[in-house]
Design an enzyme around this catalytic site. Structure first.
Site, PDB file in Angstrom:
ATOM      1  N   TYR A  66       0.839  -1.209   0.000  1.00  0.00           N
ATOM      2  CA  TYR A  66       0.000   0.000   0.000  1.00  0.00           C
ATOM      3  C   TYR A  66       0.869   1.253   0.000  1.00  0.00           C
ATOM      4  O   TYR A  66       0.501   2.282  -0.576  1.00  0.00           O
ATOM      5  CB  TYR A  66      -0.932   0.004   1.216  1.00  0.00           C
ATOM      6  CG  TYR A  66      -1.910   1.146   1.199  1.00  0.00           C
ATOM      7  CD1 TYR A  66      -1.612   2.338   1.867  1.00  0.00           C
ATOM      8  CD2 TYR A  66      -3.110   1.052   0.503  1.00  0.00           C
ATOM      9  CE1 TYR A  66      -2.494   3.406   1.840  1.00  0.00           C
ATOM     10  CE2 TYR A  66      -3.999   2.105   0.477  1.00  0.00           C
ATOM     11  CZ  TYR A  66      -3.686   3.286   1.139  1.00  0.00           C
ATOM     12  OH  TYR A  66      -4.564   4.347   1.091  1.00  0.00           O
ATOM     13  N   ILE A  91      -0.840 -11.050  -1.065  1.00  0.00           N
ATOM     14  CA  ILE A  91      -1.384 -12.412  -1.090  1.00  0.00           C
ATOM     15  C   ILE A  91      -2.754 -12.410  -0.425  1.00  0.00           C
ATOM     16  O   ILE A  91      -2.922 -11.867   0.672  1.00  0.00           O
ATOM     17  CB  ILE A  91      -0.448 -13.395  -0.370  1.00  0.00           C
ATOM     18  CG1 ILE A  91       0.912 -13.444  -1.067  1.00  0.00           C
ATOM     19  CG2 ILE A  91      -1.081 -14.795  -0.335  1.00  0.00           C
ATOM     20  CD1 ILE A  91       1.950 -14.306  -0.372  1.00  0.00           C
ATOM     21  N   HIS A  97      -9.485  -7.159   2.324  1.00  0.00           N
ATOM     22  CA  HIS A  97      -8.323  -6.257   2.430  1.00  0.00           C
ATOM     23  C   HIS A  97      -7.445  -6.345   1.179  1.00  0.00           C
ATOM     24  O   HIS A  97      -6.959  -5.342   0.664  1.00  0.00           O
ATOM     25  CB  HIS A  97      -7.521  -6.622   3.676  1.00  0.00           C
ATOM     26  CG  HIS A  97      -6.604  -5.541   4.128  1.00  0.00           C
ATOM     27  ND1 HIS A  97      -5.314  -5.770   4.503  1.00  0.00           N
ATOM     28  CD2 HIS A  97      -6.789  -4.198   4.235  1.00  0.00           C
ATOM     29  CE1 HIS A  97      -4.735  -4.628   4.836  1.00  0.00           C
ATOM     30  NE2 HIS A  97      -5.614  -3.664   4.692  1.00  0.00           N
TER      31      HIS A  97
HETATM   32  N1  LIG Z   1      -1.401  -8.236   3.436  1.00  0.00           N
HETATM   33  C1  LIG Z   1      -0.394  -7.615   2.731  1.00  0.00           C
HETATM   34  C2  LIG Z   1      -0.023  -6.295   2.979  1.00  0.00           C
HETATM   35  N2  LIG Z   1      -0.643  -5.587   3.946  1.00  0.00           N
HETATM   36  C3  LIG Z   1      -0.105  -4.319   4.455  1.00  0.00           C
HETATM   37  C4  LIG Z   1      -0.467  -3.116   3.564  1.00  0.00           C
HETATM   38  O1  LIG Z   1       0.289  -3.128   2.363  1.00  0.00           O
HETATM   39  C5  LIG Z   1      -0.154  -1.817   4.318  1.00  0.00           C
HETATM   40  O2  LIG Z   1       1.227  -1.807   4.654  1.00  0.00           O
HETATM   41  C6  LIG Z   1      -0.997  -1.666   5.570  1.00  0.00           C
HETATM   42  O3  LIG Z   1      -2.364  -1.776   5.207  1.00  0.00           O
HETATM   43  C7  LIG Z   1      -0.752  -0.303   6.243  1.00  0.00           C
HETATM   44  O4  LIG Z   1      -1.010   0.746   5.350  1.00  0.00           O
HETATM   45  N3  LIG Z   1       0.952  -5.715   2.237  1.00  0.00           N
HETATM   46  C8  LIG Z   1       1.593  -6.418   1.247  1.00  0.00           C
HETATM   47  O5  LIG Z   1       2.489  -5.882   0.590  1.00  0.00           O
HETATM   48  N4  LIG Z   1       1.243  -7.723   1.007  1.00  0.00           N
HETATM   49  C9  LIG Z   1       0.267  -8.341   1.707  1.00  0.00           C
HETATM   50  O6  LIG Z   1      -0.028  -9.538   1.445  1.00  0.00           O
HETATM   51  C1  LIG Z   2      -3.711  -8.785   1.652  1.00  0.00           C
HETATM   52  C2  LIG Z   2      -3.754  -8.672   3.126  1.00  0.00           C
HETATM   53  O1  LIG Z   2      -3.740  -7.610   3.720  1.00  0.00           O
HETATM   54  C3  LIG Z   2      -3.987  -9.939   3.862  1.00  0.00           C
HETATM   55  O2  LIG Z   2      -2.761 -10.547   4.171  1.00  0.00           O
HETATM   56  C4  LIG Z   2      -4.735  -9.666   5.154  1.00  0.00           C
HETATM   57  O3  LIG Z   2      -5.247 -10.903   5.557  1.00  0.00           O
HETATM   58  P1  LIG Z   2      -6.770 -10.985   6.012  1.00  0.00           P
HETATM   59  O4  LIG Z   2      -7.614 -10.584   4.809  1.00  0.00           O
HETATM   60  O5  LIG Z   2      -6.972 -12.452   6.390  1.00  0.00           O
HETATM   61  O6  LIG Z   2      -6.929 -10.044   7.183  1.00  0.00           O
END
Ligand SMILES: Nc1c(NC[C@H](O)[C@H](O)[C@H](O)CO)[nH]c(=O)[nH]c1=O
Ligand SMILES: CC(=O)[C@@H](O)COP(=O)(O)O
Length: 161
Positions: A66, A91, A97
């Site tokens: 993000y 992933i 999310h």
């Molecule tokens: N779940 C994943 C994330 N989650 C974190 C977000 O990208 C971000 O850092 C958070 O929401 C705070 O703003 N990020 C990834 O790169 N890959 C994932 O699978």
């Molecule tokens: C893509 C994501 O932020 C993910 O890893 C968060 O997992 P969840 O959707 O089970 O909270």
């Protein structure tokens, strides 16, 4: 399936421009580092293999995908950069999310590219599971980092015409 048994990073059919005249930024997310690390290695190696000088590649890290948008914007404060590569791995989890992150990053990166009038390359894996990501970070389906680097070179060369 479009990618079945395919190496998506095979550019042997393409004439890739020399990267030597250009300066590149790379912003890489720390989430899923076992995937983003190989993406970064692939991108860096592809840039240098095609002539980019190591000192012409500026690398920063951000927490998650993000934040790639903000990281790209920060890098492009350096107006000498010709292109920025964004590397991440999102992933799917249990909730929506995933959808919000992927959409925000794709739209955000596009906005930053238009804001700075510079190529900002989407090198973000958006997968159902870890294995799909590993397959595209130096595995059987190639390396998305390599693909993003080649795209950055081609776009930097195009911008220079
Ligand atoms: N779940 C994943 C994330 N989650 C974190 C977000 O990208 C971000 O850092 C958070 O929401 C705070 O703003 N990020 C990834 O790169 N890959 C994932 O699978
Ligand atoms: C893509 C994501 O932020 C993910 O890893 C968060 O997992 P969840 O959707 O089970 O909270």
């Amino acid at each position: 399936m479009a990618t079945q048994n395919k190496n998506l990073s095979d550019f042997s059919h393409m004439e890739v421009a020399s990267a030597s005249p250009y300066r590149f930024g790379i912003v890489v997310s720390q989430w899923n580092a076992e995937v983003t690390g190989p993406l970064l290695e692939g991108a860096f190696d592809a840039l240098t293999t095609h002539g980019a000088h190591e000192h012409a590649i500026k690398i920063i890290q951000v927490p998650g995908s993000y934040e790639l948008t903000s990281g790209a914007d920060m890098l492009l404060r350096d107006t000498s950069l010709d292109a920025v590569i964004c590397l991440g791995c999102v992933i799917q989890g249990e909730t929506k999310h995933f959808d919000y992150i992927c959409s925000a990053v794709a739209h955000g990166i596009t906005h930053v590219a238009l804001k700075h009038n510079k190529p900002v390359i989407f090198g973000v894996l958006t997968t159902d599971n870890l294995q799909q990501a590993l397959d595209r970070a130096g595995g059987r389906h190639g390396n998305k980092g390599v693909e993003a680097a080649i795209t950055a070179i081609q776009m930097a060369a195009l911008s220079a015409t």
